[in-house]
Scaffold this active site. Structure first.
Site, PDB file in Angstrom:
ATOM      1  CG  ASP A   1      -0.334   0.015   2.515  1.00 22.62           C
ATOM      2  OD1 ASP A   1       0.900  -0.089   2.570  1.00 22.62           O
ATOM      3  OD2 ASP A   1      -1.049   0.125   3.526  1.00 22.62           O
ATOM      4  CB  SER A   2       4.581   1.690  -0.162  1.00 21.74           C
ATOM      5  OG  SER A   2       4.771   0.523  -0.933  1.00 21.74           O
TER       6      SER A   2
ATOM      7  CE  LYS B   1       3.082  -5.796   3.828  1.00 23.34           C
ATOM      8  NZ  LYS B   1       2.590  -4.754   4.753  1.00 23.34           N
TER       9      LYS B   1
ATOM     10  CD  GLU C   1       0.667  -1.643   8.032  1.00 26.03           C
ATOM     11  OE1 GLU C   1       0.348  -0.850   8.943  1.00 26.03           O
ATOM     12  OE2 GLU C   1       1.170  -1.267   6.955  1.00 26.03           O
TER      13      GLU C   1
ATOM     14  CD  GLU D   1       8.107  -0.443   7.668  1.00 22.56           C
ATOM     15  OE1 GLU D   1       7.137  -1.119   7.258  1.00 22.56           O
ATOM     16  OE2 GLU D   1       8.352   0.711   7.258  1.00 22.56           O
TER      17      GLU D   1
HETATM   18  O1  KIV Z   1       3.537  -1.111   1.662  1.00 23.71           O
HETATM   19  C1  KIV Z   1       4.722  -1.495   1.645  1.00 23.71           C
HETATM   20  O2  KIV Z   1       5.488  -1.239   0.714  1.00 23.71           O
HETATM   21  C2  KIV Z   1       5.189  -2.287   2.779  1.00 23.71           C
HETATM   22  C3  KIV Z   1       6.653  -2.564   2.880  1.00 23.71           C
HETATM   23  C4  KIV Z   1       7.364  -1.386   3.407  1.00 23.71           C
HETATM   24  C5  KIV Z   1       6.932  -3.776   3.690  1.00 23.71           C
HETATM   25  O3  KIV Z   1       4.407  -2.657   3.607  1.00 23.71           O
END
Ligand code: KIV
Length: 300
Positions: free
Chosen positions: A59-60, A128, A130, A197
């Site tokens: 989600d980056s 994924k 969090e 992280e």
């Molecule tokens: O969203 C992302 O790119 C991430 C990475 C920093 C692990 O969660």
């Protein structure tokens, strides 16, 4: 007519796809696992060609490709489009889709529904999410629905405000123990791997030694079972401030700007396009065309 599908059904590993079980073998053999983020088909293909094991559609993307200031605004629909593009490009690597903020916090049912969307609509191999604690039942539910889950603890950008900002986590004994507990809980809930992280290297190493499942570090030192970096950070494509744990392997922003500047100058000065970039037509067709349009406008 052949009834064989051209591409595998969602949820079915494609031919040549890295089996998810291989990650535990890599950990056992102490062979570091490689993961990088990607957000479109060409970058998925390039990561595949480079031999990357896992591609994270993070989600980056909200920051790197959509221009937001944080990861929070990313929506499921946006992440689906990006993930679908990546799975078209990346064949061997496992493609992990990041559940965006708001897509799994409300209830187990919503989390399961959105995880299934990633598999059915975008061809993701895993998702994924969090956090631990209240997120453990989300993990259990998604895994029970047949979708592999990667955990993510330490600095969790979706809830960075609650953590007091984008800073390293687990730097006191108490908080490091909490992280270790969270990692064990996520493993027990069924995660196949966990991202750590921005945590002290020694804490990440101890967690990695004790867990059966692999850890993937970002800003967590060398003692994790694998590493992940954000595409735009590592390739020098993102002009924002990169965290200290980023290693830049290229400076593509500079190269792209200079290429664009040369293009602009070429067009303005009449150096582009050249003969080699243009199409011709047979002489007699040209003569007929000129005669037809000669002195007056053509009737269409
Ligand atoms: O969203 C992302 O790119 C991430 C990475 C920093 C692990 O969660």
């Amino acid at each position: 007519m052949s009834t064989r599908p051209r591409t595998p059904a969602p949820g079915t590993p494609a031919p040549g796809k890295l089996p998810i079980t291989e990650l535990a073998d890599l950990k056992a053999r102490r062979q570091p696992i490689t993961m990088v983020t990607a957000y479109d088909a060409p970058s998925g293909r390039l990561a595949d060609e480079a031999g990357v094991d896992m591609v994270l559609v993070g989600d980056s993307a909200a920051m790197t490709v959509l221009g937001h200031d944080s990861t929070v605004p990313a929506t499921m629909d946006e992440m689906i489009v990006l993930t679908r593009a990546v799975t078209r490009g990346a064949r061997r690597p496992l493609v992990v889709a990041d559940l965006p903020f708001g897509s799994y916090q409300v209830s187990d049912e919503e989390a399961i529904r959105n995880a299934i969307r990633f598999v059915k609509e975008a061809g993701a191999d895993a998702v994924k999410l969090e956090g631990a604690g209240p997120m453990l039942s989300r993990v259990e539910g998604i895994v029970a629905a047949g979708v592999p889950v990667m955990g993510h603890i330490g600095l969790t950008p979706q809830t960075a405000t609650m953590l007091g900002g984008f800073k390293a986590q687990g730097r006191s004994a108490e908080k490091a123990v909490r992280l270790m507990r969270d990692a064990f809980d996520l493993q027990a809930a069924g995660c196949f791997a966990i991202v750590l992280e921005a945590v002290p290297a020694v804490v990440a190493e101890r967690i990695s030694e004790r867990l059966e499942i692999p850890t993937i570090g970002i800003g967590a030192g060398r003692g994790t079972d694998g590493q992940v970096l954000v595409w735009h950070d590592m390739l020098g494509l993102y002009d924002g401030h990169a965290p200290r744990f980023v290693k830049r392997y290229a400076s593509l922003a500079g190269e792209i700007t200079s290429a664009l500047e040369r293009y602009v100058a070429d067009v303005r000065e009449g150096h582009f396009p050249e003969q080699v970039h243009t199409y011709s037509m047979p002489e007699e067709e040209l003569a007929e065309f000129e005669a037809a349009v000669g002195a007056r406008l053509p009737v269409i």
